[in-house]
Enzyme design. Sequence first.
Site, PDB file in Angstrom:
ATOM      1  N   SER A 112       0.809  -1.222   0.000  1.00 15.39           N
ATOM      2  CA  SER A 112       0.000   0.000   0.000  1.00 15.39           C
ATOM      3  C   SER A 112       0.842   1.272   0.000  1.00 15.39           C
ATOM      4  O   SER A 112       1.611   1.503  -0.909  1.00 15.39           O
ATOM      5  CB  SER A 112      -0.946  -0.059   1.196  1.00 15.39           C
ATOM      6  OG  SER A 112      -1.861   0.983   1.128  1.00 15.39           O
ATOM      7  N   HIS A 113       0.717   2.041   1.070  1.00 12.68           N
ATOM      8  CA  HIS A 113       1.363   3.360   1.146  1.00 12.68           C
ATOM      9  C   HIS A 113       2.755   3.276   1.754  1.00 12.68           C
ATOM     10  O   HIS A 113       3.398   4.296   1.945  1.00 12.68           O
ATOM     11  CB  HIS A 113       0.485   4.263   2.006  1.00 12.68           C
ATOM     12  CG  HIS A 113       0.162   3.611   3.310  1.00 12.68           C
ATOM     13  ND1 HIS A 113      -0.746   2.586   3.405  1.00 12.68           N
ATOM     14  CD2 HIS A 113       0.661   3.780   4.539  1.00 12.68           C
ATOM     15  CE1 HIS A 113      -0.796   2.157   4.649  1.00 12.68           C
ATOM     16  NE2 HIS A 113       0.047   2.857   5.362  1.00 12.68           N
ATOM     17  N   ASP A 276      -2.222   6.695  -3.206  1.00  8.64           N
ATOM     18  CA  ASP A 276      -1.102   5.953  -2.608  1.00  8.64           C
ATOM     19  C   ASP A 276      -0.562   4.880  -3.558  1.00  8.64           C
ATOM     20  O   ASP A 276      -0.982   4.787  -4.717  1.00  8.64           O
ATOM     21  CB  ASP A 276      -1.521   5.343  -1.270  1.00  8.64           C
ATOM     22  CG  ASP A 276      -2.412   4.126  -1.445  1.00  8.64           C
ATOM     23  OD1 ASP A 276      -3.152   4.075  -2.441  1.00  8.64           O
ATOM     24  OD2 ASP A 276      -2.357   3.218  -0.590  1.00  8.64           O
ATOM     25  N   ASP A 278      -0.913   1.641  -4.105  1.00  7.96           N
ATOM     26  CA  ASP A 278      -1.770   0.719  -4.851  1.00  7.96           C
ATOM     27  C   ASP A 278      -3.104   1.341  -5.253  1.00  7.96           C
ATOM     28  O   ASP A 278      -4.013   0.635  -5.689  1.00  7.96           O
ATOM     29  CB  ASP A 278      -2.003  -0.561  -4.041  1.00  7.96           C
ATOM     30  CG  ASP A 278      -2.669  -0.280  -2.705  1.00  7.96           C
ATOM     31  OD1 ASP A 278      -2.475   0.821  -2.169  1.00  7.96           O
ATOM     32  OD2 ASP A 278      -3.395  -1.158  -2.200  1.00  7.96           O
ATOM     33  N   ASP A 280      -5.608   2.926  -3.598  1.00  5.87           N
ATOM     34  CA  ASP A 280      -6.878   2.914  -2.865  1.00  5.87           C
ATOM     35  C   ASP A 280      -7.045   4.117  -1.933  1.00  5.87           C
ATOM     36  O   ASP A 280      -8.141   4.397  -1.473  1.00  5.87           O
ATOM     37  CB  ASP A 280      -7.116   1.576  -2.131  1.00  5.87           C
ATOM     38  CG  ASP A 280      -5.979   1.189  -1.207  1.00  5.87           C
ATOM     39  OD1 ASP A 280      -5.006   1.962  -1.097  1.00  5.87           O
ATOM     40  OD2 ASP A 280      -6.060   0.109  -0.598  1.00  5.87           O
ATOM     41  N   ARG A 281      -5.947   4.835  -1.644  1.00  2.13           N
ATOM     42  CA  ARG A 281      -6.075   6.012  -0.773  1.00  2.13           C
ATOM     43  C   ARG A 281      -6.118   7.299  -1.593  1.00  2.13           C
ATOM     44  O   ARG A 281      -5.571   7.347  -2.695  1.00  2.13           O
ATOM     45  CB  ARG A 281      -4.865   6.119   0.155  1.00  2.13           C
ATOM     46  CG  ARG A 281      -4.795   5.046   1.183  1.00  2.13           C
ATOM     47  CD  ARG A 281      -3.656   5.284   2.139  1.00  2.13           C
ATOM     48  NE  ARG A 281      -3.723   4.309   3.211  1.00  2.13           N
ATOM     49  CZ  ARG A 281      -3.195   4.469   4.411  1.00  2.13           C
ATOM     50  NH1 ARG A 281      -2.525   5.569   4.702  1.00  2.13           N
ATOM     51  NH2 ARG A 281      -3.313   3.535   5.321  1.00  2.13           N
ATOM     52  N   LYS A 375     -11.294   0.338  -0.887  1.00  2.00           N
ATOM     53  CA  LYS A 375     -11.392   1.780  -1.040  1.00  2.00           C
ATOM     54  C   LYS A 375     -10.837   2.145  -2.410  1.00  2.00           C
ATOM     55  O   LYS A 375     -10.123   1.353  -3.024  1.00  2.00           O
ATOM     56  CB  LYS A 375     -10.662   2.504   0.081  1.00  2.00           C
ATOM     57  CG  LYS A 375      -9.240   2.056   0.334  1.00  2.00           C
ATOM     58  CD  LYS A 375      -8.755   2.611   1.667  1.00  2.00           C
ATOM     59  CE  LYS A 375      -7.362   2.145   1.986  1.00  2.00           C
ATOM     60  NZ  LYS A 375      -7.284   1.379   3.235  1.00  2.00           N
TER      61      LYS A 375
HETATM   62  C1  G1P Z   1      -3.787   1.623   8.316  1.00  2.67           C
HETATM   63  C2  G1P Z   1      -4.948   2.568   8.471  1.00  2.67           C
HETATM   64  C3  G1P Z   1      -6.240   1.842   8.162  1.00  2.67           C
HETATM   65  C4  G1P Z   1      -6.182   1.225   6.776  1.00  2.67           C
HETATM   66  C5  G1P Z   1      -4.942   0.364   6.647  1.00  2.67           C
HETATM   67  C6  G1P Z   1      -4.758  -0.147   5.224  1.00  2.67           C
HETATM   68  O1  G1P Z   1      -3.916   0.564   9.226  1.00  2.67           O
HETATM   69  O2  G1P Z   1      -4.984   3.129   9.757  1.00  2.67           O
HETATM   70  O3  G1P Z   1      -7.303   2.745   8.259  1.00  2.67           O
HETATM   71  O4  G1P Z   1      -7.305   0.439   6.524  1.00  2.67           O
HETATM   72  O5  G1P Z   1      -3.777   1.118   7.008  1.00  2.67           O
HETATM   73  O6  G1P Z   1      -4.658   0.884   4.288  1.00  2.67           O
HETATM   74  P1  G1P Z   1      -3.177   0.518  10.658  1.00  2.67           P
HETATM   75  O7  G1P Z   1      -1.709   0.689  10.364  1.00  2.67           O
HETATM   76  O8  G1P Z   1      -3.693   1.689  11.422  1.00  2.67           O
HETATM   77  O9  G1P Z   1      -3.548  -0.800  11.228  1.00  2.67           O
HETATM   78 ZN    ZN Z   2      -3.262   1.395  -0.312  1.00  2.00          ZN
END
Ligand code: G1P
Ligand code: ZN
Length: 539
Positions: A112-113, A276, A278, A280-281, A375
């Site tokens: 992801s991010h 981000d 992938d 989704d953000r 998302k």
């Molecule tokens: C974090 C974000 C959460 C999101 C997840 C995946 O998770 O807080 O809202 O769904 O990344 O993108 P966390 O690191 O808080 O468990």
């Molecule tokens: Zn992501």
Amino acid sequence: MIQTIQTTPYADQKMGTAGLRKKSKVVMQKYYIENFVQSIFDVIGNLKGKTYVLGGDGRFYNDIAIQKIIKMAAANGVSKLVIGQNGFLSTPASSNIILKNKLDGGFVLSASHNPGGENGDFGIKYANQSGGQCPSSTSEEIYKHTLNIKEFKICDAPDIDLSKLGHQELCGMEIEIIDPVIDYVKMMEDIFDFNAIKQLFAKGFTMRFDAMNAVTGPYAQRIFEDILGANKGSVVNAIPLPDFGGLHPDPNLLYAKELINLMFSDQSPDFGAANDGDGDRNMILGHNFFVTPSDSLAILTDNYKLIPAYKNGIFGVAKSAATSTAVGRVAKAHNIGYYEVPTGWKYFVNLMDSNRITFCGEESFGTGSSHIREKDGIWAVLFWLNIIAATGKSVEQITREHWQKYGRSYYMRFDFEGISTDVADKLMADLEAKLPSLNGKSFENYHISNAAPFIYNDPVDHSSTKNGLIIKFADGSRIVYRLSGTGSSGATLRVYLEKYDTKNLNGDPLKMLENILEIALNIAEVQTRTGKQHADVIT
Ligand code: G1P
Ligand code: ZN
């Protein structure tokens, strides 16, 4: 050509908030991927006739992991894989393909991010036939399996050429390489009023979309520039790179600096957004203006009638417990269902599948709807563009009018990173034990009305999940504490703060939340226990 290879278990293959996420170097260990993927296949069982989607955000090791998964899928008897060209697929595009074609699930290779590269992170998200990430019960079963794995199956064959669109075959398994963008674009055209947005750009409206050298570049260029007519060059950092060009592909005030600097300057376009790794953000910006994701969810929900796909009505809306309560007020005004779930998109899936909700979102820059089960970054950007096109108002105007109508939830998140796991676990355990004694207590002008762990009882599968600790105050303010479930090392404590105000709508969030921050840190003894005087990341 099918080989069965002996292996020994790894003890750390537990999925977190969103799939398995590890340091790249951990994933690069011998048979690490193989063990995890074989465990998934073993838990699913009976793979004959099944079709899965496969792709990733193009980060370092995407190319190697994808070939392993292809060969293992073939050896395990999967009937077909649908793969994004060159191994690319955004998380939302992948979810769409699963849902639209009624496939059996899929794999997204992404952390992801989180930063990529050899010293960054890598991850695998496993989606089931819902198009969303598998429920916790399944990930628990897979984890248990990884602890006892003894062998895996793999097809001994040369790598598949992923650049060639169309059909191929491997060890009796069909492979279809698809353009990762086409179906996704079609879906967006079916949801939003593309003509209205085209006219907006034709009238000279300007935008900047920062793809952060990650997967959404090709999607954004096709949609915003080629189809909707935004100026060429509106999409920047548009070529996905294995290390994201050194960027941390997290669209927030800290990591999307280039975009923030532009939007808060005289050269600012009318609208700014970022996605981000992938896809989704999302982050939404106007000239000199930032929209919190919690407000964004509330504003999108309030304006659903402006969007062709939703204008005839929506089911309810859901947010993670840590997200601000802004959307709750909108749900009440529109008389639609309203749900609070644990952090993680997988908790929205049952609510969407059972037509309880249409929209959902998290404070962590995630917004989406039941068009898919993840998302969706570009969806959120198009939703804003559609509102702007329909109303002729700026991002700032839309947001300020929203606050006038509903009041404003000042909201911020403070992250304390790199804490040792023991310290973090103890902090949370001690805090939880202390909560009952806090009920009814006052700190300066803040009176605690309720202090308790957040427990979610899923109305569909009746599972119960505990996630985070919440302190509520009589004036509607809230503190939420939880530990991150997406890190690849150590622990991150997240402290989420919210203060509701109907009169002072123009305050500085940090000032408005100053007192609650102090109360939050004191109650949990954050500074003394972590040795950190300040949060590492504030969003
Ligand atoms: C974090 C974000 C959460 C999101 C997840 C995946 O998770 O807080 O809202 O769904 O990344 O993108 P966390 O690191 O808080 O468990
Ligand atoms: Zn992501």
